[in-house]
Design a protein around this motif. Structure first.
Motif, PDB file in Angstrom:
ATOM      1  N   SER A  13     -17.522  39.495  39.446  1.00 36.89           N
ATOM      2  CA  SER A  13     -17.509  37.928  39.600  1.00 36.89           C
ATOM      3  C   SER A  13     -18.804  37.331  38.871  1.00 36.89           C
ATOM      4  O   SER A  13     -19.865  38.053  38.642  1.00 36.89           O
TER       5      SER A  13
ATOM      6  N   LYS B 288      -6.695  33.864  34.047  1.00 34.66           N
ATOM      7  CA  LYS B 288      -7.389  34.992  34.645  1.00 34.66           C
ATOM      8  C   LYS B 288      -6.594  36.188  34.670  1.00 34.66           C
ATOM      9  O   LYS B 288      -7.264  37.466  34.933  1.00 34.66           O
TER      10      LYS B 288
ATOM     11  N   ASN C 115     -13.711  34.642  36.586  1.00 33.60           N
ATOM     12  CA  ASN C 115     -13.749  35.920  35.612  1.00 33.60           C
ATOM     13  C   ASN C 115     -12.533  36.512  35.415  1.00 33.60           C
ATOM     14  O   ASN C 115     -11.481  35.647  36.098  1.00 33.60           O
TER      15      ASN C 115
ATOM     16  N   SER D 217     -12.489  33.068  41.681  1.00 35.92           N
ATOM     17  CA  SER D 217     -13.931  33.266  40.632  1.00 35.92           C
ATOM     18  C   SER D 217     -13.356  32.972  39.347  1.00 35.92           C
ATOM     19  O   SER D 217     -12.420  33.377  38.936  1.00 35.92           O
TER      20      SER D 217
ATOM     21  N   ARG E  19      -4.340  36.888  36.793  1.00 34.40           N
ATOM     22  CA  ARG E  19      -4.391  37.372  38.170  1.00 34.40           C
ATOM     23  C   ARG E  19      -3.174  37.433  38.854  1.00 34.40           C
ATOM     24  O   ARG E  19      -1.976  36.673  38.356  1.00 34.40           O
TER      25      ARG E  19
END
Ligand code: AMP
Ligand code: MG
Length: 353
Positions: A154, A59, A148, A146, A61
């Protein structure tokens, strides 16, 4: 590139064999995207730190942004959390399965990578037969943010998951568009008064009815940027839900919003920009320039919530330079919608009236 399996399943009666295949991937430490009632999630075994690390990598993230752990059985909460206060039990009885995430003190079985290094863990039970079947068949709690790329809107449809993650994850369970369209409400139960860290599918009004006292963290209102040291939930400090286009949010009294957007749209079109307008049914006919899309009626915020992320992605596909969005009332689901819009706008907000 990885080979990503796309497994189509019925949302009401998911095929056991396909769920079994996906669960086997989770058990082996792989990544599976799956539908929930809010948005699509990207799942891994929450108790396997290597698997959870992959979620962050895929991701893109930040490693300090913790991931919600999804369970199919309330008894798992007692394994994942150190203590489960009475209030948590009451909320689970009332709202689970459903879009309410509870933040509790984490037990020792939860790897620190799952909690982004925090001593607390966020847990929820999704209200979706496919999600519940996957978690049960996996035999382990499933960590899932999520599905994405970090920072993007999202995914509410499997096409969005494919756009962002195809070729980077092991499988996608496809059961059509999600029902609610905004993420779960994140409620912190580790302080004296329960506090909403992120508004979502269960509203402030719903929680207040059950709890009596609930506070809202200032960043949940997303009126302005929050200082890192005040960020209770690390997710608060990152830009979110953002399409590629710049977003301007216009808030205030409806007639004045329309007037301001008409003026801004003309200005930007004149300056050679491709402008998108995120409007509502009541006002779509009132704009003369720009590509206009409607979230739905101002009186039906659940439809607006369902359409929000899809429309932001559509504007990106149409390569608009700028999205100008109408502000909505902050009652009920409006609080969650406005939180997403304010963050998408990067706090680029104009208040009229
Ligand atoms: P996502 O799953 O991508 O929708 O993001 C999960 C949200 O829950 C993020 O805003 C996180 O910061 C928040 N969250 C997850 N775990 C915790 C936790 N232990 N404490 C506070 N917030 C959390
Ligand atoms: Mg997210």
């Amino acid at each position: 590139m990885k080979k990503t399996l796309i497994l189509r399943v019925d949302r009401e009666k998911p095929d056991e064999e396909r769920i079994g295949l996906a669960a086997e991937i989770i058990r082996r430490g792989g990544l599976v995207a799956f539908p929930t009632e809010t948005v699509y999630g990207l799942g891994a075994d929450a108790l396997n730190p290597h698997a959870v690390r992959e979620i962050y990598l895929v991701k893109k993230r930040p490693l300090d942004n913790p991931i919600i752990v999804h369970v199919a059985d309330k008894s798992d909460v007692y394994r994942l959390a150190k203590n489960v206060p009475k209030q948590a039990e009451m909320l689970m009885d009332f709202f689970w399965p459903g879009p309410l995430t509870l933040v509790l003190e984490a037990s020792d079985i939860v790897p620190r990578i799952t909690t982004g290094g925090l001593s607390t863990v966020a847990i929820r039970m999704p209200k979706h037969k496919v999600a519940l079947a996957l978690i049960k068949a996996s035999g382990t709690p499933v960590a899932a943010p999520s599905a994405n790329l970090a920072g993007k809107p999202s995914p509410t449809m499997v096409e969005h998951v494919i756009q962002d993650l195809y070729g980077r994850i092991d499988a996608i369970l496809d059961a059509g568009p999600t029902r609610i369209g905004v993420e779960s409400t994140v409620l912190d139960l580790t302080g004296e008064v329960p506090q909403i860290l992120r508004p979502g599918g269960i509203t402030y009004e719903d929680l207040k009815r059950v709890l009596g006292r609930v506070s809202i963290h200032p960043s949940a209102l997303a009126k302005s940027k929050i200082y890192v040291k005040h960020a209770r939930s690390p997710g608060m400090k990152y830009r979110h839900y953002a399409p590629k286009a710049e977003v301007i949010l216009v808030e205030g009294e409806t007639d004045l919003i329309v007037e301001k957007i008409r003026e801004l749209a003309k200005q930007y079109v004149k300056a050679g920009k491709k402008v998108g307008i995120l409007a509502t049914d009541e006002n779509v006919g009132k704009y003369e320039v720009g590509a206009v899309k409607s979230l739905g009626s101002r009186k039906d915020l659940s439809t607006a919530a369902k359409n929000l992320f899809r429309l932001l992605r559509e504007f990106d596909e149409e390569k608009v330079d700028l999205i100008i969005a109408e502000g909505l009332p902050q009652k009920g689901l409006g609080l969650a919608i406005m939180n997403r819009l304010r963050k998408a706008a990067g706090y680029n907000i104009i208040t009229v009236g």
